[in-house]
Design a protein around this motif. Sequence first.
Motif, mmCIF file in Angstrom:
data_model
loop_
_atom_site.group_PDB
_atom_site.id
_atom_site.type_symbol
_atom_site.label_atom_id
_atom_site.label_comp_id
_atom_site.label_asym_id
_atom_site.label_seq_id
_atom_site.Cartn_x
_atom_site.Cartn_y
_atom_site.Cartn_z
ATOM 1 N N GLN A 203 0.805 -1.223 0.000
ATOM 2 C CA GLN A 203 0.000 0.000 0.000
ATOM 3 C C GLN A 203 0.837 1.273 0.000
ATOM 4 O O GLN A 203 0.358 2.334 -0.395
ATOM 5 C CB GLN A 203 -0.917 0.027 1.228
ATOM 6 C CG GLN A 203 -2.013 -1.011 1.235
ATOM 7 C CD GLN A 203 -2.767 -1.034 2.550
ATOM 8 O OE1 GLN A 203 -2.212 -0.691 3.595
ATOM 9 N NE2 GLN A 203 -4.021 -1.443 2.510
ATOM 10 N N LEU A 379 -13.463 4.781 -8.734
ATOM 11 C CA LEU A 379 -12.451 3.769 -8.487
ATOM 12 C C LEU A 379 -11.881 3.979 -7.089
ATOM 13 O O LEU A 379 -11.600 5.108 -6.691
ATOM 14 C CB LEU A 379 -11.326 3.865 -9.519
ATOM 15 C CG LEU A 379 -11.601 3.298 -10.903
ATOM 16 C CD1 LEU A 379 -10.409 3.566 -11.807
ATOM 17 C CD2 LEU A 379 -11.883 1.809 -10.843
ATOM 18 N N MET A 380 -11.714 2.908 -6.339
ATOM 19 C CA MET A 380 -11.175 3.000 -4.986
ATOM 20 C C MET A 380 -9.744 3.535 -5.032
ATOM 21 O O MET A 380 -8.922 3.060 -5.833
ATOM 22 C CB MET A 380 -11.190 1.621 -4.336
ATOM 23 C CG MET A 380 -10.808 1.613 -2.866
ATOM 24 S SD MET A 380 -10.801 -0.070 -2.176
ATOM 25 C CE MET A 380 -12.537 -0.508 -2.316
ATOM 26 N N GLU A 382 -5.892 3.905 -4.388
ATOM 27 C CA GLU A 382 -4.956 2.789 -4.268
ATOM 28 C C GLU A 382 -4.559 2.501 -2.822
ATOM 29 O O GLU A 382 -4.431 1.346 -2.420
ATOM 30 C CB GLU A 382 -3.705 3.080 -5.101
ATOM 31 C CG GLU A 382 -2.713 1.931 -5.150
ATOM 32 C CD GLU A 382 -1.540 2.217 -6.073
ATOM 33 O OE1 GLU A 382 -0.560 1.457 -6.018
ATOM 34 O OE2 GLU A 382 -1.602 3.205 -6.826
ATOM 35 N N GLN A 384 -6.194 2.532 -0.240
ATOM 36 C CA GLN A 384 -7.226 1.870 0.555
ATOM 37 C C GLN A 384 -7.612 0.502 -0.005
ATOM 38 O O GLN A 384 -8.513 -0.149 0.516
ATOM 39 C CB GLN A 384 -8.466 2.760 0.662
ATOM 40 C CG GLN A 384 -8.230 3.966 1.555
ATOM 41 C CD GLN A 384 -9.413 4.910 1.581
ATOM 42 O OE1 GLN A 384 -10.103 5.093 0.584
ATOM 43 N NE2 GLN A 384 -9.644 5.533 2.725
ATOM 44 N N ARG A 385 -6.942 0.065 -1.056
ATOM 45 C CA ARG A 385 -7.262 -1.235 -1.629
ATOM 46 C C ARG A 385 -6.651 -2.359 -0.803
ATOM 47 O O ARG A 385 -5.704 -2.154 -0.063
ATOM 48 C CB ARG A 385 -6.753 -1.317 -3.073
ATOM 49 C CG ARG A 385 -7.410 -0.302 -4.000
ATOM 50 C CD ARG A 385 -6.784 -0.309 -5.383
ATOM 51 N NE ARG A 385 -7.223 0.860 -6.153
ATOM 52 C CZ ARG A 385 -6.715 1.223 -7.323
ATOM 53 N NH1 ARG A 385 -5.756 0.503 -7.874
ATOM 54 N NH2 ARG A 385 -7.167 2.307 -7.931
ATOM 55 N N VAL A 389 -13.781 -5.054 -1.352
ATOM 56 C CA VAL A 389 -14.025 -4.832 -2.779
ATOM 57 C C VAL A 389 -14.661 -3.465 -3.012
ATOM 58 O O VAL A 389 -14.422 -2.828 -4.036
ATOM 59 C CB VAL A 389 -14.931 -5.954 -3.332
ATOM 60 C CG1 VAL A 389 -15.397 -5.641 -4.744
ATOM 61 C CG2 VAL A 389 -14.182 -7.275 -3.307
ATOM 62 N N SER A 409 -13.220 -1.249 -6.034
ATOM 63 C CA SER A 409 -11.830 -1.580 -6.334
ATOM 64 C C SER A 409 -11.715 -2.182 -7.736
ATOM 65 O O SER A 409 -12.485 -3.079 -8.096
ATOM 66 C CB SER A 409 -11.291 -2.570 -5.307
ATOM 67 O OG SER A 409 -9.942 -2.887 -5.575
#
Length: 606
Positions: A203, A379-380, A382, A384-385, A389, A409
């Motif tokens: 992350q 789009l989530m 990055e 927090q991915r 989902v 995501s």
Amino acid sequence: MSLRATPLAAALLTITLAACQPQATPAPTGNQPAATSAASSQTDARFADLSQRWLDGWLQLQPVTSTQTGDHRNDTALDDFSAAGRQKMIDFSRKILAELDTLDVSSLSRENQVDAAILRNQVRYDIWTVETLQSWAWDPQLYTGTAGSAIYTLMARDFAPMPQRLKSVTQRMEKLPTLFAQMRENLDPNRVPKIHAETVAKQNSGLLSLIDELVAPNAKSLSGAERKRLDAAIATLRTAVADQQKWLDETLVPNAKGNFRLGQTLYDEKLAFALNSPLTRTEIRTRAEAAIGETRREMYEIARKLLSERPNAPNPMPLQPNDAQQQAVIEAALELAYADRPARDKVVELAKQSTTEATAFVREKNLVSVPDTPVQVILMPEFQRGVAVAYCDSPGALDKGLDTFYAVSPIPDAWTPEQVDSFLREYNTRSIHELSIHEAMPGHYLQIAHSNKHPSTLRAVLGSGSFIEGWAMYAEKVLADAGYMNNDPLMQLIQRKWALRAMANAILDQAIHVDGMSQDDAMKLMTQTTFQQEREAAGKWVRAQLTSAQLPTYFVGYSEHLDLRREVEKRDGKAFDIKAYHDKVLSYGSPPVRFARELMLDQPIK
């Protein structure tokens, strides 16, 4: 999943509701003796003052949460995880707790009795998190979550002119190297679980994507010395992130030897704080296991009827199947749903479309009042991915008129075709509809929009995860019962499959952290008992290792919401009105469901 306010330990999952002004002191009623009314009014006034002082102090100690709530007085500051910073939180919390102990809670208004109970739980939770759980010493997500949110919360929404937000983000970026230093100082590799270290290592670079996507493109809004300071902060942060990556890869990950399982004592204590529910760990598991059995029976009946009208149906399909027959028939019917799925690059587009369709259905059926605040499917980010989902990120109540984000995501580029196929089988067309119901309409987006209208400071800031997640799961059932998608049997089947996921969540969380459940047994529960695809189950296994006491919130809240509705239906009889009921439940904000029940049924506040 909704990202909500949590204790200091859960910064990665923290996107808090906003703080409102303190609740007005209730006027005395004509049925009270004058002396009692005066005493009650004074106690309510004392509590209003105490709750406001708690809020101001709590947000000052957690500037990133302050920004998330819509209180922008602390936008240039950053959370302090040093020993001195942690002690400030403990000292502050103990002082508030001592003041709470001097209040005659029984003389407060009913609404303030609820808020006093919520505040006491949170203050005790904060102390326990720092002193007992000590996540600052073993969970690197605490730091990366704070770092990413420090930038994201300033740049994602237009709560102020861009130059003002850029000046604030400049000052926060200047402080992030200190946060990284605190992370390296505090974390004990012998206590850090390998899965936590590896996840954070992946992350870390997401911070740079925030700079590249949200900050740098807007840098032209500043000029002169302010622009130079911003550019310098960006350059310094890039170096700091690179240095941090080197430390993560070469020091933390190789040396991480901690156990990700909390163990019974810590888990039970955390569960009690997180849920604030009368249900015990044992009761939760008993309910979940019974609900799984009942839901599978319902799915079998739907599948049996559906397949009886089609060629090549499984044989036999008896009225009373054994376990193997039940499994085969349900799986065969689910295959029909899996065949209808979006293209790899169309998941977000379908999320938008399904949100629109669900909104129209809710209005058509008059199920609940629909807010007029906007929602965006995005789009989530990055950073927090890797945990969920999708999630719903609502603005704080003080940030009026700003967008709610329903973040999805993307499918990772590195996934093999087999992994992508597994994901899209799980998130087929009907499942994306179900996801949109849960995250947006009439799930998190709608519920939190209602919640943000409640006048209580504490209800706005300290939203209950079990109320919030339970409502979203309950919302899925409401639409299924109302015939969403024309009573399509495959949609009915998918709705129940999603319910099974939540039931499995409740079992997984405690079985992994307390009972030592193995990965093989966890995967069996998910892929066989509750029909999840391999990619979904693998992701949930990771999530269950990275988090604790969050996965049960879905089923626990769902159970409590269903229990409350049954009680009100029994009380009201033929006069029961579903829209009036839903609007009433949502009018309480987001307290633990136990308190919504006591308020609605006029029972003593416990």
